[in-house]
Design a protein around this motif. Structure first.
Motif, PDB file in Angstrom:
ATOM      1  N   ASN A 172      47.329 -28.182  83.512  1.00 19.65           N
ATOM      2  CA  ASN A 172      46.640 -26.976  83.960  1.00 19.65           C
ATOM      3  C   ASN A 172      46.318 -26.996  85.453  1.00 19.65           C
ATOM      4  OD1 ASN A 172      45.811 -24.388  83.269  1.00 19.65           O
ATOM      5  ND2 ASN A 172      43.665 -25.009  83.032  1.00 19.65           N
ATOM      6  N   THR A 367      35.954 -21.232  91.175  1.00 22.16           N
ATOM      7  CA  THR A 367      35.856 -20.371  89.993  1.00 22.16           C
ATOM      8  C   THR A 367      34.716 -19.379  90.166  1.00 22.16           C
ATOM      9  OG1 THR A 367      34.352 -21.914  88.883  1.00 22.16           O
ATOM     10  CG2 THR A 367      36.714 -22.183  88.452  1.00 22.16           C
ATOM     11  N   ARG A 373      37.837 -17.751  85.975  1.00 21.65           N
ATOM     12  CA  ARG A 373      36.863 -18.485  85.170  1.00 21.65           C
ATOM     13  C   ARG A 373      37.292 -19.936  84.966  1.00 21.65           C
ATOM     14  NH1 ARG A 373      36.912 -13.409  82.791  1.00 21.65           N
ATOM     15  NH2 ARG A 373      38.550 -14.063  81.347  1.00 21.65           N
ATOM     16  N   GLU A 374      36.333 -20.786  84.737  1.00 23.38           N
ATOM     17  CA  GLU A 374      36.548 -22.225  84.602  1.00 23.38           C
ATOM     18  C   GLU A 374      37.575 -22.550  83.519  1.00 23.38           C
ATOM     19  OE1 GLU A 374      36.437 -26.112  85.408  1.00 23.38           O
ATOM     20  OE2 GLU A 374      35.134 -24.715  86.492  1.00 23.38           O
ATOM     21  N   ASP A 375      37.504 -21.832  82.389  1.00 21.80           N
ATOM     22  CA  ASP A 375      38.373 -22.137  81.247  1.00 21.80           C
ATOM     23  C   ASP A 375      39.674 -21.341  81.273  1.00 21.80           C
ATOM     24  OD1 ASP A 375      37.280 -19.672  80.843  1.00 21.80           O
ATOM     25  OD2 ASP A 375      36.769 -20.009  78.723  1.00 21.80           O
ATOM     26  N   SER A 376      39.981 -20.674  82.380  1.00 22.46           N
ATOM     27  CA  SER A 376      41.156 -19.807  82.444  1.00 22.46           C
ATOM     28  C   SER A 376      42.370 -20.558  82.984  1.00 22.46           C
ATOM     29  CB  SER A 376      40.879 -18.609  83.351  1.00 22.46           C
ATOM     30  OG  SER A 376      40.851 -19.015  84.715  1.00 22.46           O
TER      31      SER A 376
END
Length: 572
Positions: A172, A367, A373-376
């Motif tokens: 990622n 972010t 976003r952090e989880d994107s």
């Protein structure tokens, strides 16, 4: 292409109408708009063909240069005073676009050899059209979707090419970034290097990070042939331009002197200076020289220094099995920059930056709650830029349309063109290469043999004769710009090695034969024109100097006068 035209314009088609209150309304038909596009595409094709063939007519009135529109012409013909007054169809604007085209620099002309404007692949023009209609924004997955996946594929392809590995998407974290050009790519790489070398600088600032590390200051290293963007970046990073330390280059090859680099590193470390990175060149955009990347990589690894390779120009050689050895050692770099709009043949702009260990980019990750976003999986988390177009489409389409072999052929052909031009220069009795030719960027001088002989034989006359030479090169460069359709080369100022003598601050011509249709006879004709103009100018200036000076001895005056015959410089 009709589908994209239809889908893009259906919601904002317009007619030119006037309401009761006198305001204009936009409300045209789709068929009219498609007709406009057809006319525009026909115009563009004719312009491209005529620009290449030199048949495009440019106005020349009252000896005014082609590229400077007269003020009254701008106001009258381009109708700048009515800009924005009312909507117009594209067909109505074509006459104005024609006027603009008369003043466009003819970069597609084979004899436009002064700057890095290579032949543009048709695939890149196609990609530009598609990019415009798709209008994707790669800051976020929600505004780009499949474009992000396609970008990952392109990044993976070039990462494997550089680092000779089977790289795939890295936990990622991107393998690299596609950006607007080489400057932004260099800025990204050196920002990551700074935050990697001084981790606290990303949050607490450079001064606090230096204090915590026990350093007195921070510097970036490069050679004296380094790209001007590195100086800008040193300032932008808060280090100050004075903290860009440039290392001497070899006078003949213009490669950095690795032994001097090693000594500079030792001196900086003794002074408690934090070295952010060394910026190696592959190649110099000024002389085409490629630093000894393998030797530099060994030195940087030994000293624990981030190695960044600026291969914005020469990176394209990696696609050619015949030329890639020029970049041996690049796979050891911590970061590498390549421009698509240089040797690869895309339109401006298309820059790339890659990292040997992609996880280092975590240090510049940003972010927010509504975007990135952090989880994107949003690519914008690791970019210095925000909104970003679909650059990857240019490279993706290029690779599919030409294939690696096709791109390699273009680059190899460009190198052959440079070799051809270099041979023509060397065979001409009044021209010589100024620096060693390594890639397809050349530098050369106008210097008749007898003038060179006089300069070498009478060192005390060197300053005066070299000064006139520099003035002549300046004049020929300006004349070439005024007569750009006859051919154009740029100029620069270098310390060069000539016949064993170091010539400081010599003005030299710089030439990049980037167009695939350039012919040897065109080059010979262009050089002969340069020679005739230089001969006339130097002769005139030498006569003026001899008539006005009183500081020469009688003997020296006789020596310099002997260069002239019937008021003209001898060239035998």
């Amino acid at each position: 292409m009709m589908y994209f035209m239809h889908s893009s314009i259906s919601h904002d088609s317009y007619h030119n109408t006037t309401s009761d209150d006198g305001s204009h309304k936009a409300n045209n038909t789709i068929s009219d708009t498609i007709t406009d596009y057809a006319a525009l595409l026909d115009f563009v094709q004719r312009f491209k063909e005529s620009s290449i063939s030199q048949s495009w007519q440019r106005p020349s009135q009252n000896n005014i240069p082609w590229y400077i529109p007269e003020n009254d012409r701008v106001q009258k013909d381009l109708q700048l005073s009515s800009l924005g007054d009312s909507p117009r169809t594209l067909a109505e604007l074509l006459p104005l676009i024609r006027i603009i085209s008369e003043h466009i620099v003819p970069v597609e002309n084979p004899l436009f050899m002064g700057h890095m404007t290579t032949s543009i692949a048709q695939a890149s023009h196609e990609a530009d059209i598609l990019m415009s209609f798709f209008n994707q924004n790669l800051i976020k997955l929600e505004t780009s979707a499949i474009a992000v996946e396609l970008e990952k594929e392109v990044l993976c392809y070039f990462h494997q090419l550089i680092y000779r590995s089977s790289s795939t998407d890295h936990n990622n974290v991107p393998l690299g970034m596609l950006v607007s050009g080489g400057t932004m790519a260099n800025l990204t790489a050196l920002t990551v290097a700074k935050s990697h070398v001084l981790p606290e600088s990303h949050k607490q600032g450079i001064h606090q990070a230096l204090s915590c590390g026990g350093y007195s200051d921070a510097v970036i290293l490069s050679s004296k042939r380094g790209h001007y963007s590195v100086e800008k970046i040193t300032s932008l990073l808060g280090l100050g331009k004075d903290n860009l330390i440039t290392v001497d280059v070899d006078a003949a090859t213009h490669k950095v002197q690795v032994d001097k680099l090693a000594r500079t590193i030792i001196e900086l470390k003794k002074a408690k200076k934090c070295i952010i990175a060394y910026v190696a060149l592959a190649s110099s955009t000024e002389t085409g020289s490629v630093d000894d990347l393998s030797d530099i990589a060994k030195l940087c690894q030994k000293e624990g220094i981030w190695l960044h390779v600026d291969a914005a120009w020469g990176g394209g050689y990696l696609l050619s099995s015949k030329l890639s050895s020029k970049l041996n050692g690049i796979e050891q770099a911590d970061s590498v920059v390549i421009d698509g709009h240089k040797l690869l043949g895309t339109t401006v702009g298309c820059g790339m930056v890659y990292f040997r260990n992609p996880s280092v980019t975590e240090v510049i990750k940003h972010t927010s709650t509504y975007v990135l976003r952090e989880d994107s999986d949003d690519p914008g988390r690791f970019h210095l830029e925000g909104s970003r177009p679909f650059y990857a489409l240019k490279l993706w389409l290029l690779l599919h349309r030409l294939g690696k072999k096709g791109i390699a052929w273009n680059i190899e052909h460009s190198q052959k063109q440079a070799d051809m031009v270099a041979e023509i220069i060397e065979k001409h009795p009044c021209f010589r290469l100024a620096t060693h030719q390594e890639t397809n960027i050349l530098t050369y001088n106008w210097l008749p043999d007898n003038l060179c002989h006089t300069i070498n034989t009478y060192p005390r006359l060197r300053i005066s004769l070299e000064s006139l030479l520099n003035q002549t090169h300046d004049h020929i460069h300006q004349l070439g710009w005024l007569r750009v359709l006859e051919g154009f080369v740029s100029k620069t100022t270098l310390n060069i090695l000539r016949d064993g003598h170091l010539i400081k601050d010599a003005t030299v011509f710089r030439l990049i034969p980037g167009h695939k249709d350039l012919k040897a006879e065109q080059v010979k004709t262009f050089l002969e024109s340069q020679h005739c103009n230089a001969l006339l100018y130097y002769s005139t200036k030498l006569k003026e100097f001899l008539a006005s000076t009183s500081s020469l001895s009688k003997h020296d005056h006789t020596v310099m006068s002997s260069l002239l015959k019937n008021g003209k410089l001898l060239c035998s």
